[in-house]
Write an enzyme that holds these catalytic residues in place. Structure first.
Site, short mmCIF file in Angstrom:
data_model
loop_
_atom_site.label_atom_id
_atom_site.label_comp_id
_atom_site.label_asym_id
_atom_site.label_seq_id
_atom_site.Cartn_x
_atom_site.Cartn_y
_atom_site.Cartn_z
N ASP A 8 -17.26 23.88 6.37
CA ASP A 8 -16.27 24.82 5.84
C ASP A 8 -15.72 24.36 4.50
O ASP A 8 -15.57 23.16 4.25
CB ASP A 8 -15.13 24.96 6.86
CG ASP A 8 -14.08 25.96 6.43
OD1 ASP A 8 -14.45 27.14 6.27
OD2 ASP A 8 -12.91 25.57 6.25
N GLU A 20 -20.62 26.44 3.41
CA GLU A 20 -19.83 27.62 3.11
C GLU A 20 -19.18 27.35 1.76
O GLU A 20 -18.14 26.70 1.67
CB GLU A 20 -18.78 27.86 4.20
CG GLU A 20 -18.04 29.19 4.07
CD GLU A 20 -16.78 29.09 3.24
OE1 GLU A 20 -16.57 29.98 2.38
OE2 GLU A 20 -16.01 28.14 3.43
#
Length: 634
Positions: free
Chosen positions: A309, A362
């Site tokens: 993330d 990401e």
């Protein structure tokens, strides 16, 4: 009894302080052991700046003065006899200033269900895995040349019980796993499962990185869930959050009275937008902690990959900061050199131990080389989310029919960058949470028929476009409202015919995708696709030729984003022979208008769109038609 200063312990400590201890969870934390015939638990915690550290728990009335630890090389340790699995504990930290407080174990394998915060003595040993076939079949997996169709799930809101309670890992291991298998997905991606105190953070603000959340059951229950996925041929990807951690008092923040896991300089050590601390990637012990944690989920829980993330926040020093607060690195640039080095080290270590692991970034930046190997000075991920594709396609689909004229570049410009990185094309939770609307809610149209038709052609285009695929739960049956993490998906919609029809379309599309090598075998090779009829954009047709390694294994995918149908449309094709319709999103059983191509389409020597041969094809409104190439006989 203290931790014995053996040669192996000295080496483990040395590697920890060098930033190269990649299994630190094996000796830090709470471990059930037997010493001199006495069973008990050995506790060890890194807290170099503490004045005292004690073990406090349910066994001593939460009075840590009865169990003082001793320090060696910044590691405090203590063996306590007769403690058993299930015992609650924390570390009682006494700072140099004399302050005294309780901290959860950074390496705890289990934690109480929120709002309680104690760590729990737990063994992760002796689970009998039944996924040998999965491991064997994927040991030489070449992901780039295989289908990858990911179903992104938030376990707490996929489905709720009638009383609003959560389904457990064990219950989900049957219901969710069977559902995903039946609908043709290759992987489940789980939103962060490391223990977190606040449901509404969706797991992205972590307190216990080594504890799978107790909301849904025990560590062994989660092992069973992963095991069941593998037995059904489904891989498991977990969202992993090494970019920041929450400031809750029992967590990692100011762990020993000083900024230990986070940067001391608040300009580097705090994310003002998220209200969190940022890991100090320049500190070797923190690097050891994080890389050990990544490997931990692979070692102990058999996960098949990590979606990392907020990678962009590790690449720049000034992520989410107002310009007046910007800082620079030692060379005068904005690059976060320590964050970049950490990501490179992370991927190098993971792939040295698990060559077939999925490591997915990401990343919303234009940073070069995200999926370039570390040996070639890249970050070393094997995939990156293509967020530009997501933004562009959804922006186009929101436009009404008249607004789409001349805007087709929003659909096609991502084709120009397909070889810049190994991309996953995501329609994730970020696109459907409040107030962004569901994917169906984003579709333009005068009525539900048009909105569903738009969503069908968008989904088909996702499958046609080079790159691997990810869709968020609920999309597969046309969730109407924004995703609500505090409730359940709108399963009641499946009682309506149009939602049933859309669900059947997605199911058939998924299985079709998996069965056609042309849609995934050469995703990232120059020979894998050709864009056809690009000069006729006024038709709002996006037509792709996709190829497999076998030269004659070809598909033509025609995507019509306009309400106008085309009967007998003349389409130039590169090869003579025949073309058979093998998929059509406009079929009546999908809720379409039923315009199809029942007969094999033979090529004619009719020059069209730069090709010597062409076919006449019926193209339905707001629909995708897929034709399979049949070589000319003889």
């Amino acid at each position: 009894m203290t931790l014995i200063a053996s040669k192996s312990n000295k080496e483990a400590f040395y590697l920890l302080h060098e930033g190269t201890q990649y299994q630190s969870y094996q000796f830090l934390g709470a471990h059930l052991e037997e010493r001199d015939g006495c069973k008990g638990v050995n506790f060890a915690v890194w807290a170099p700046n503490a004045k005292e550290v004690n073990v406090s728990g349910s066994f001593n009335g939460w009075d840590g003065t009865h169990h003082a630890m001793t320090m060696q090389d910044g590691i405090w340790s203590l063996f306590i006899p007769e403690l058993e699995e299930g015992t609650l504990y924390k570390y009682e930290i006494v700072t140099l200033d004399g302050d005294r407080y309780l901290k959860a174990d950074p390496y705890a394998f289990q934690t109480e269900v929120r709002p309680e915060t104690a760590s729990i003595i737990t063994s992760l040993e002796n689970y009998e895995w039944q996924d040998e076939d999965w491991v064997a079949n994927n040991s030489s997996d070449q992901h780039l040349q295989r289908p990858l169709l990911i179903y992104e799930v938030h376990l707490g809101s996929w489905k709720r019980k009638e009383d609003g309670g959560f389904y457990s890992y064990v219950e989900l291991a049957d219901e969710l796993v069977d559902y995903v298998h039946e609908r043709g997905y290759t992987h489940i991606e789980l939103m962060p499962l490391a223990e977190h105190p606040l449901d509404s953070s969706w797991g992205y603000q972590v307190t216990s990185y080594y504890s799978v959340t107790s909301r849904f059951g025990s560590p062994r229950d989660f092992m069973y869930f992963v095991d069941r996925c593998h037995q059904k041929g489904i891989g498991v990807i977990m969202d992993w959050v090494p970019a920041h951690f929450c400031k809750d008092a029992h967590g990692l923040g100011r762990f020993d009275g000083s900024p230990l896991y986070e940067y001391a300089d608040s300009r580097k050590g705090e994310n003002p937008t998220w209200g969190t601390y940022i890991f100090d990637y320049g500190k070797p012990e923190v690097v050891s902690y994080l890389i050990s944690n990544a490997l931990f989920w692979m070692d102990k829980y058999h996960v098949d990959g990590l979606r990392v993330d907020a990678v962009y926040s590790l690449l720049t020093l000034n992520f989410n900061r107002p310009k007046e607060e910007w800082i620079t690195n030692e060379h005068g640039g904005e690059e976060h050199l320590e964050g970049i080095a950490f990501l490179q080290k992370l991927n190098a270590v993971v792939f040295s131990r698990y060559p077939d692991m999925l490591m997915i970034a990401e990343d919303s930046s234009a940073f070069p080389g995200v999926t370039t190997p570390v040996d070639y000075d890249g970050l070393g991920f094997n995939y990156k989310w293509n967020l530009a594709f997501t933004s562009d396609t959804l922006s186009f689909m929101k436009k009404n029919q008249s607004e789409r004229n001349g805007q087709e570049d929003q659909l096609t410009r991502s084709l120009l960058g397909t070889r810049d990185a190994n991309y996953v094309l995501p329609y994730s939770h970020d696109e459907v949470n409040y107030p962004n609307k569901s994917l169906l809610g984003k579709m333009s149209g005068d009525d539900n028929w048009q909105r569903f038709a738009n969503l069908r052609v968008l989904y088909a285009y996702l499958m046609a476009h080079p790159g691997k695929k990810l869709v968020f739960m609920g999309t597969e049956f046309g969730q109407m409202n924004d995703w609500n993490a505090e409730g359940s998906l709108e399963w009641e919609l499946l009682s309506h015919e149009e939602h049933q029809q859309f669900a059947e379309f997605v199911k058939e599309m998924n299985h079709f995708y998996k069965g056609e090598k042309a849609l995934w075998e050469l995703d990232f090779e120059p020979s894998g696709f050709v864009s056809l009829v690009a000069e006729e954009k006024e038709d709002s047709l996006v037509t792709l030729l996709r190829k497999a390694k076998s030269g004659n294994d070809q598909l033509i995918l025609i995507n019509n984003f306009k309400i106008e149908a085309h009967e007998g449309y003349r389409l130039g094709v590169p090869e003579p022979g025949g073309y058979q319709e093998v998929f059509n999103s406009d079929k009546l059983e999908f809720g379409g208008s039923g315009i199809t191509n029942a007969e094999r389409l033979e090529t004619e020597e009719w020059s069209c769109q730069g090709y010597a041969h062409s076919i006449s094809v019926n193209i339905p409104p707001l629909a995708a038609v897929i034709l399979k190439y049949m070589p000319k006989e003889g």
